[in-house]
Design a protein around this motif. Structure first.
Motif, short mmCIF file in Angstrom:
data_model
loop_
_atom_site.label_atom_id
_atom_site.label_comp_id
_atom_site.label_asym_id
_atom_site.label_seq_id
_atom_site.Cartn_x
_atom_site.Cartn_y
_atom_site.Cartn_z
N ILE A 58 0.86 -1.18 0.00
CA ILE A 58 0.00 0.00 0.00
C ILE A 58 0.89 1.22 0.00
O ILE A 58 1.82 1.33 0.83
CB ILE A 58 -0.93 0.01 1.24
N TYR A 59 0.64 2.15 -0.92
CA TYR A 59 1.47 3.33 -1.06
C TYR A 59 0.66 4.60 -0.79
O TYR A 59 -0.52 4.68 -1.13
CB TYR A 59 2.06 3.41 -2.47
N CYS A 60 1.32 5.58 -0.19
CA CYS A 60 0.71 6.88 0.04
C CYS A 60 1.81 7.93 0.02
O CYS A 60 2.73 7.89 0.85
CB CYS A 60 -0.03 6.91 1.37
N ASP A 61 1.75 8.83 -0.96
CA ASP A 61 2.81 9.82 -1.16
C ASP A 61 4.13 9.09 -1.35
O ASP A 61 4.26 8.26 -2.22
CB ASP A 61 2.86 10.82 0.00
N ASP A 62 5.12 9.34 -0.49
CA ASP A 62 6.42 8.70 -0.64
C ASP A 62 6.63 7.58 0.38
O ASP A 62 7.74 7.12 0.60
CB ASP A 62 7.55 9.73 -0.50
N LYS A 63 5.52 7.12 0.99
CA LYS A 63 5.61 6.07 1.99
C LYS A 63 4.89 4.82 1.51
O LYS A 63 4.05 4.86 0.62
CB LYS A 63 5.01 6.54 3.32
N SER A 64 5.27 3.69 2.13
CA SER A 64 4.61 2.44 1.78
C SER A 64 4.44 1.57 3.02
O SER A 64 5.09 1.78 4.04
CB SER A 64 5.43 1.67 0.72
N PHE A 65 3.52 0.61 2.89
CA PHE A 65 3.26 -0.30 4.00
C PHE A 65 2.94 -1.67 3.42
O PHE A 65 2.26 -1.78 2.39
CB PHE A 65 2.08 0.20 4.83
N ILE A 66 3.43 -2.71 4.05
CA ILE A 66 3.17 -4.08 3.61
C ILE A 66 2.10 -4.70 4.50
O ILE A 66 2.27 -4.80 5.71
CB ILE A 66 4.45 -4.94 3.65
N SER A 67 0.99 -5.10 3.90
CA SER A 67 -0.11 -5.73 4.62
C SER A 67 0.08 -7.23 4.60
O SER A 67 0.19 -7.84 3.53
CB SER A 67 -1.45 -5.34 3.99
N HIS A 81 -6.34 5.68 -2.97
CA HIS A 81 -6.06 4.25 -2.95
C HIS A 81 -4.99 3.95 -3.99
O HIS A 81 -5.17 4.25 -5.17
CB HIS A 81 -7.30 3.44 -3.34
N TYR A 82 -3.89 3.37 -3.57
CA TYR A 82 -2.91 2.88 -4.53
C TYR A 82 -2.26 1.65 -3.90
O TYR A 82 -1.40 1.76 -3.02
CB TYR A 82 -1.86 3.94 -4.86
N TYR A 83 -2.73 0.47 -4.32
CA TYR A 83 -2.22 -0.75 -3.71
C TYR A 83 -2.36 -1.92 -4.66
O TYR A 83 -3.14 -1.90 -5.61
CB TYR A 83 -2.93 -1.03 -2.38
N LEU A 113 -3.59 5.58 12.69
CA LEU A 113 -3.15 5.75 11.30
C LEU A 113 -1.84 5.00 11.05
O LEU A 113 -0.93 4.99 11.88
CB LEU A 113 -2.98 7.24 10.99
N GLN A 114 -1.77 4.39 9.86
CA GLN A 114 -0.55 3.69 9.45
C GLN A 114 0.26 4.57 8.50
O GLN A 114 1.39 4.92 8.78
CB GLN A 114 -0.90 2.37 8.76
N ILE A 115 -0.32 4.95 7.38
CA ILE A 115 0.28 5.93 6.46
C ILE A 115 -0.84 6.80 5.93
O ILE A 115 -1.94 6.33 5.66
CB ILE A 115 1.06 5.27 5.30
N GLY A 116 -0.56 8.09 5.77
CA GLY A 116 -1.59 9.01 5.32
C GLY A 116 -2.78 8.94 6.25
O GLY A 116 -2.65 8.99 7.47
N GLN A 117 -3.98 8.80 5.66
CA GLN A 117 -5.20 8.67 6.45
C GLN A 117 -5.67 7.22 6.55
O GLN A 117 -6.79 6.94 6.99
CB GLN A 117 -6.29 9.53 5.81
N ILE A 118 -4.83 6.29 6.16
CA ILE A 118 -5.18 4.87 6.18
C ILE A 118 -4.98 4.31 7.59
O ILE A 118 -3.88 4.38 8.15
CB ILE A 118 -4.34 4.08 5.16
#
Length: 287
Positions: A58-67, A81-83, A113-118
């Motif tokens: 999952i990506y938000c701006d210049d950050k990412s998270f692995i679900s 949403h970009y995932y 929150l994890q990244i952004g508003q997610i």
């Protein structure tokens, strides 16, 4: 390029003209669903995702998270949403529920929150299987052809949100302004008496003892949608309930939820649900 509408919620172009839609997205490397979901403006409602197999990026701006399996993510309205499947894994299977919430759910949808508003939630081991089973039951119920499937799924989702709230400590809860809840309840209880133009925000502001600009700002901050958008969703929710449970005419229902013009009500209803009020009632009773 304009994307054509389709009837598969897993593919681009699905309209999501509903108050609860749920499913499983089975992404295999090279498969039909192996692409990145890209919704720069997000969606009108919320989405909760549960990863059950593989990993998603999952990506938000210049950050990412692995679900990873067991992770719940919540995407509030208008959140980009970009995932998709993580590049170095073979699969990413995740269940999801898209919904427009009931008024009383406001606080329950404020996840850390994890990244952004997610938002993010991973239950402790002893609760993980119970919440996972409940979430899968929401999906199964929403996909059934039962006459009351959407209502039952909404009730199960409310149960899920309450159980999640019970698992977190008060210290970990985001500070919440109770006046937003007061505003939500006021709107829900006065759908047929609030002013028809934007001056209804002044009525709400007076009720919660804030200025119109301040309550508008707080409302958007905590719910992710404007007061006007929230009111329209609650109107249509109430109208659907009345169409399903009462013999009231379309005109009477329009009046009951605050529309003075039956034809305008019908246009709004169809834009939100994909069906006219008359057709919605017919499908409900003849399903």
């Amino acid at each position: 390029m304009t994307v054509e509408q389709n009837n598969d919620p897993l593919l681009p172009g699905y309209s999501f003209n509903a108050y609860l839609v749920a499913g499983l997205t089975p992404i295999d490397k090279g498969g039909i669903y192996d692409f990145y979901v890209d919704r720069p403006k997000g969606m009108e409602g919320f989405i909760i995702n549960l990863t059950i197999l593989g990993e998603g990026a999952i990506y938000c701006d210049d950050k990412s998270f692995i679900s990873k399996p067991g992770d719940f993510l919540i995407f509030p309205p208008n959140t980009p949403h970009y995932y998709g499947r993580r590049a170095n894994v073979e699969q990413w299977y995740h269940y999801w529920v898209y919904f427009k919430p009931r008024a009383i759910w406001t606080k329950w949808l404020l996840w850390p929150l994890q990244i952004g508003q997610i938002g993010y939630f991973r239950p402790e081991h002893q609760l993980s299987e119970d919440l996972k089973a409940l979430f899968l039951k929401i999906v199964k119920t929403a996909q059934s052809s039962n006459t009351y499937s959407e209502m039952l799924a909404m009730n199960l989702l409310e149960n899920f949100l309450i159980q999640r709230m019970q698992t977190i400590s008060v210290e970990n809860e985001k500070n919440y302004d109770y006046r937003v809840t007061l505003a939500c309840n006021f709107i829900s209880e006065n759908l047929n008496t609030l002013a028809q133009d934007k001056s209804f925000i002044e009525q709400i502001a007076q009720h919660v003892h804030l200025s119109p600009s301040r309550i508008s700002h707080l409302f958007k901050e905590y719910t992710g949608v404007s007061i006007i958008s929230w009111r329209e969703d609650q109107r249509i929710n109430k109208a659907k309930f009345l169409l399903q449970t009462t013999p009231l005419s379309i005109y009477q229902i329009a009046q009951h939820v605050g529309y003075t013009d039956q034809f305008y009500f019908s246009r709004v209803f169809k834009s939100k649900t994909g069906l006219s009020p008359k057709k919605f009632r017919y499908v409900f009773y003849n399903n």
